[in-house]
Write an enzyme that holds these catalytic residues in place. Structure first.
Site, PDB file in Angstrom:
ATOM      1  N   TYR A 234     -10.126   4.801   6.890  1.00 61.71           N
ATOM      2  CA  TYR A 234     -10.347   5.176   8.287  1.00 61.71           C
ATOM      3  C   TYR A 234     -11.519   6.160   8.296  1.00 61.71           C
ATOM      4  CZ  TYR A 234      -5.657   3.301   9.304  1.00 61.71           C
ATOM      5  OH  TYR A 234      -4.557   2.481   9.442  1.00 61.71           O
TER       6      TYR A 234
ATOM      7  N   HIS B 277       0.825  -1.214   0.000  1.00 65.61           N
ATOM      8  CA  HIS B 277       0.000   0.000   0.000  1.00 65.61           C
ATOM      9  C   HIS B 277       0.860   1.265   0.000  1.00 65.61           C
ATOM     10  CE1 HIS B 277      -4.063  -1.743   1.507  1.00 65.61           C
ATOM     11  NE2 HIS B 277      -3.522  -2.468   0.554  1.00 65.61           N
TER      12      HIS B 277
ATOM     13  N   PRO C 233      -4.882  -0.631  19.183  1.00 65.93           N
ATOM     14  CA  PRO C 233      -4.569  -1.047  17.813  1.00 65.93           C
ATOM     15  C   PRO C 233      -4.664   0.057  16.744  1.00 65.93           C
ATOM     16  CG  PRO C 233      -6.716  -1.893  18.480  1.00 65.93           C
ATOM     17  CD  PRO C 233      -6.101  -1.282  19.694  1.00 65.93           C
TER      18      PRO C 233
ATOM     19  N   LYS D 208       0.596  -0.633  15.483  1.00 61.81           N
ATOM     20  CA  LYS D 208       2.011  -0.635  15.866  1.00 61.81           C
ATOM     21  C   LYS D 208       2.440  -1.862  16.665  1.00 61.81           C
ATOM     22  CE  LYS D 208       3.159   3.053  13.859  1.00 61.81           C
ATOM     23  NZ  LYS D 208       3.743   2.809  12.548  1.00 61.81           N
TER      24      LYS D 208
ATOM     25  N   TYR E 184       3.420   6.796  10.781  1.00 69.08           N
ATOM     26  CA  TYR E 184       2.517   5.734  10.310  1.00 69.08           C
ATOM     27  C   TYR E 184       3.291   4.614   9.616  1.00 69.08           C
ATOM     28  CZ  TYR E 184      -1.557   3.598   8.031  1.00 69.08           C
ATOM     29  OH  TYR E 184      -2.525   2.714   7.608  1.00 69.08           O
TER      30      TYR E 184
HETATM   31  P1  FAD Z   1       1.643 -12.608  21.196  1.00 74.46           P
HETATM   32  O1  FAD Z   1       1.332 -12.555  19.775  1.00 74.46           O
HETATM   33  O2  FAD Z   1       0.659 -12.303  22.225  1.00 74.46           O
HETATM   34  O3  FAD Z   1       2.373 -13.974  21.473  1.00 74.46           O
HETATM   35  C1  FAD Z   1       2.630 -14.453  22.770  1.00 74.46           C
HETATM   36  C2  FAD Z   1       2.558 -15.965  22.741  1.00 74.46           C
HETATM   37  O4  FAD Z   1       2.883 -16.457  24.036  1.00 74.46           O
HETATM   38  C3  FAD Z   1       1.166 -16.467  22.419  1.00 74.46           C
HETATM   39  O5  FAD Z   1       1.245 -17.430  21.405  1.00 74.46           O
HETATM   40  C4  FAD Z   1       0.657 -17.037  23.734  1.00 74.46           C
HETATM   41  O6  FAD Z   1      -0.225 -18.125  23.539  1.00 74.46           O
HETATM   42  C5  FAD Z   1       1.968 -17.468  24.379  1.00 74.46           C
HETATM   43  N1  FAD Z   1       1.919 -17.554  25.839  1.00 74.46           N
HETATM   44  C6  FAD Z   1       1.270 -16.751  26.711  1.00 74.46           C
HETATM   45  N2  FAD Z   1       1.486 -17.141  27.979  1.00 74.46           N
HETATM   46  C7  FAD Z   1       2.295 -18.224  27.912  1.00 74.46           C
HETATM   47  C8  FAD Z   1       2.851 -19.083  28.877  1.00 74.46           C
HETATM   48  N3  FAD Z   1       2.620 -18.896  30.193  1.00 74.46           N
HETATM   49  N4  FAD Z   1       3.642 -20.111  28.468  1.00 74.46           N
HETATM   50  C9  FAD Z   1       3.893 -20.300  27.129  1.00 74.46           C
HETATM   51  N5  FAD Z   1       3.357 -19.518  26.160  1.00 74.46           N
HETATM   52  C10 FAD Z   1       2.575 -18.482  26.545  1.00 74.46           C
HETATM   53  N6  FAD Z   1      -1.685  -5.151  16.475  1.00 74.46           N
HETATM   54  C11 FAD Z   1      -1.761  -4.456  15.364  1.00 74.46           C
HETATM   55  O7  FAD Z   1      -0.721  -3.892  14.975  1.00 74.46           O
HETATM   56  N7  FAD Z   1      -2.961  -4.385  14.657  1.00 74.46           N
HETATM   57  C12 FAD Z   1      -4.088  -5.062  15.059  1.00 74.46           C
HETATM   58  O8  FAD Z   1      -5.123  -5.010  14.410  1.00 74.46           O
HETATM   59  C13 FAD Z   1      -4.026  -5.819  16.226  1.00 74.46           C
HETATM   60  N8  FAD Z   1      -5.097  -6.517  16.680  1.00 74.46           N
HETATM   61  C14 FAD Z   1      -4.982  -7.261  17.818  1.00 74.46           C
HETATM   62  C15 FAD Z   1      -6.071  -7.986  18.291  1.00 74.46           C
HETATM   63  C16 FAD Z   1      -5.973  -8.725  19.480  1.00 74.46           C
HETATM   64  C17 FAD Z   1      -7.170  -9.520  19.986  1.00 74.46           C
HETATM   65  C18 FAD Z   1      -4.756  -8.711  20.205  1.00 74.46           C
HETATM   66  C19 FAD Z   1      -4.619  -9.484  21.505  1.00 74.46           C
HETATM   67  C20 FAD Z   1      -3.664  -8.001  19.716  1.00 74.46           C
HETATM   68  C21 FAD Z   1      -3.760  -7.271  18.533  1.00 74.46           C
HETATM   69  N9  FAD Z   1      -2.678  -6.545  18.025  1.00 74.46           N
HETATM   70  C22 FAD Z   1      -2.783  -5.830  16.911  1.00 74.46           C
HETATM   71  C23 FAD Z   1      -1.389  -6.550  18.658  1.00 74.46           C
HETATM   72  C24 FAD Z   1      -0.441  -7.551  17.998  1.00 74.46           C
HETATM   73  O9  FAD Z   1      -1.169  -8.668  17.561  1.00 74.46           O
HETATM   74  C25 FAD Z   1       0.605  -7.894  19.023  1.00 74.46           C
HETATM   75  O10 FAD Z   1       1.356  -6.722  19.289  1.00 74.46           O
HETATM   76  C26 FAD Z   1       1.539  -9.026  18.615  1.00 74.46           C
HETATM   77  O11 FAD Z   1       0.815 -10.234  18.605  1.00 74.46           O
HETATM   78  C27 FAD Z   1       2.725  -9.135  19.561  1.00 74.46           C
HETATM   79  O12 FAD Z   1       3.415 -10.320  19.338  1.00 74.46           O
HETATM   80  P2  FAD Z   1       4.084 -11.110  20.549  1.00 74.46           P
HETATM   81  O13 FAD Z   1       4.704 -12.312  19.924  1.00 74.46           O
HETATM   82  O14 FAD Z   1       4.911 -10.203  21.344  1.00 74.46           O
HETATM   83  O15 FAD Z   1       2.881 -11.529  21.489  1.00 74.46           O
HETATM   84  C1  DHB Z   2      -5.327  -2.947  10.693  1.00 71.23           C
HETATM   85  C2  DHB Z   2      -5.413  -2.549  11.993  1.00 71.23           C
HETATM   86  C3  DHB Z   2      -5.134  -1.247  12.297  1.00 71.23           C
HETATM   87  O1  DHB Z   2      -5.193  -0.831  13.549  1.00 71.23           O
HETATM   88  C4  DHB Z   2      -4.766  -0.326  11.341  1.00 71.23           C
HETATM   89  O2  DHB Z   2      -4.498   0.959  11.690  1.00 71.23           O
HETATM   90  C5  DHB Z   2      -4.653  -0.754  10.061  1.00 71.23           C
HETATM   91  C6  DHB Z   2      -4.947  -2.074   9.732  1.00 71.23           C
HETATM   92  C7  DHB Z   2      -5.665  -4.355  10.354  1.00 71.23           C
HETATM   93  O3  DHB Z   2      -5.823  -5.167  11.273  1.00 71.23           O
HETATM   94  O4  DHB Z   2      -5.801  -4.668   9.180  1.00 71.23           O
END
Ligand code: FAD
Ligand code: DHB
Length: 396
Positions: free
Chosen positions: A203, A75, A295, A299, A387
């Site tokens: 948006y 994009h 979200p 980021k 962004y």
């Molecule tokens: P996670 O992806 O949370 O991974 C952590 C892992 O550790 C998981 O697989 C979990 O199962 C595992 N775990 C937890 N506890 C334990 C334990 N005790 N023992 C072993 N394993 C464990 N970000 C965006 O940028 N845009 C979005 O639209 C967006 N939507 C989101 C929607 C939801 C519902 C959530 C929760 C987050 C969203 N985020 C979004 C944020 C983004 O997904 C996270 O920042 C990203 O997943 C971070 O990655 P991570 O690997 O640090 O953590």
């Molecule tokens: C998505 C989520 C966001 O918060 C955003 O600013 C742009 C895209 C997404 O999940 O696709």
């Protein structure tokens, strides 16, 4: 209890943990990844979808972007709708950088396959991992693997276990400072088998609340609606979701949004959280285990990848020649980006969302900021740099 050993024990197989294991393996450093959920669960979990160019570049340099390069949607701008009109923000023209739409669970699948192909150790369904002795030179993680109790001796523990993980909990009270803010609304997100209504994200700021039209593939759209905090999904039957989306995306004289089958739905809380420092002894926290953002600015995943870039380089330096400087500087190096991401996420959240109970004065301030963004090149450039993630590398 059976004794096992590795160099780095990684708790959590989200994007942070899997990417760390992969980057370490490229440097010949061994790890064991312990994940609470099943492989199917982590591969199907619908979350983020917008990858900054720096994130894509890192995945490409690490050799795990083959499918991302084929299937990711590149994009160069997005649409901003308010007061019944649409404006385009051309962030690539303003910064030279692009973003790529590619589901987080696809990144996770690609990384799991790469670990599998390299014979790496990723254990799923491990729900009792507990790190210990992280304040000594001989940390360990105890857990049950295949029905047997094991103790994994290691040099370092990487806490990549998300916001609700166990690693942050083993740090003694008082060693970490936490900063937290909760917003008085949430996002209801749906995945629908409907081609995106537009090639770029939309948006929409409406007096009834914010809405976002995003996508995952040319055949799958991802849409979000601002809803009340702790909103029960039962109060949102399909018809209500589509009616509300149509209202918030309405353009004067424009075509109404089509509806389609909803494949999945969920409510995401809007919360900001940071712990400092991101290290305690030989335990290093990364990604959502150390910080989360609302979200709005997409980021979360990109900040997690930025932490892992720093942590992998620091561990590689330690194993290559015993230097501790990068490890000792891990937290400081990450936190500048973390706070920049916090600031932009908070700013974008306040730009896009009517706050419950706000007065007309606050609503007009937001409208003035939105107008500024679509009429001032200077304002649009500053916004676009954050962004696309261009502001981050400048922090060093
Ligand atoms: P996670 O992806 O949370 O991974 C952590 C892992 O550790 C998981 O697989 C979990 O199962 C595992 N775990 C937890 N506890 C334990 C334990 N005790 N023992 C072993 N394993 C464990 N970000 C965006 O940028 N845009 C979005 O639209 C967006 N939507 C989101 C929607 C939801 C519902 C959530 C929760 C987050 C969203 N985020 C979004 C944020 C983004 O997904 C996270 O920042 C990203 O997943 C971070 O990655 P991570 O690997 O640090 O953590
Ligand atoms: C998505 C989520 C966001 O918060 C955003 O600013 C742009 C895209 C997404 O999940 O696709």
């Amino acid at each position: 209890m059976r004794a096992l050993g590795t160099q780095v024990a990684i708790v959590g197989a989200g994007p942070s943990g899997l990417l760390l294991a992969h980057l370490l393996a490229l440097q010949g450093i061994e790890s064991i990844v312990l994940e609470r959920q099943s492989r199917e669960h982590v591969e199907q979990r619908v979350r983020a979808g917008l990858l900054e160019q720096g994130t894509v570049d890192l995945l490409r340099a690490a050799g795990v972007a083959g499918r991302l390069d084929r299937e990711g949607l590149v994009h160069e701008g997005f649409a901003l709708r308010f007061d019944g009109a649409e404006h385009r923000v051309d962030f690539t023209e303003l910064t030279g950088w692009t973003t790529t739409m590619y589901g987080q669970q696809e990144v996770v699948k690609d990384l799991i396959r790469a670990r599998e192909a390299a014979g790496g150790h990723v254990h799923f369904g491990v729900d009792d991992a507990v790190p210990g002795s992280v304040d000594t030179d001989a940390p360990r993680v105890r857990c049950t693997l295949g029905g047997e109790r094991v103790e994994i001796a290691c040099d370092f523990v990487a806490g990549c276990d998300g916001f609700h993980g166990v690693c942050r909990q083993v740090v003694p009270a008082g060693a970490l400072t936490t900063y937290e803010h909760t917003y008085p609304f949430a996002w209801l997100g749906i995945l629908t088998s409907l081609p995106p209504a537009s090639e770029e994200l939309i948006y929409a700021v409406h007096e009834r609340g914010f809405a976002l039209h995003s996508m995952r593939t040319p055949a799958i759209s991802r849409l979000y609606l601002q809803v009340g905090p702790d909103e029960p999904l039962a109060r949102w039957p399909d018809e209500r979701i589509w009616t509300e989306l149509r209202t918030r995306f309405a353009l004067d004289g424009g075509a109404a949004l089509k509806d389609g089958p909803i494949l999945s739905r969920g409510v995401t809380a809007m919360r900001s959280f940071v712990v400092e420092p991101m290290q305690y002894g030989r335990l290093f926290l990364a990604g959502d285990a150390a910080h989360i953002v609302p979200p709005s600015a997409a980021k979360g995943l990109n900040l997690a990848v930025a932490d892992i870039r720093v942590l992998a380089a620091a561990l590689s330096a330690w194993y290559a020649d015993g230097t501790r400087e990068l490890l000792d500087g891990y937290s400081r190096a990450c936190l500048a980006s973390v706070w920049q991401g916090q600031e932009f996420s908070a700013w974008m959240t306040s730009l896009l969302h009517p706050f419950p109970g706000e007065d007309r004065y606050a609503a007009n301030l937001r409208r003035a900021r939105l107008r500024d963004l679509v009429t001032s090149r200077a304002a649009a450039t500053a916004f676009a740099e954050s962004y696309v993630g261009l502001a981050r590398p400048r922090l060093g």
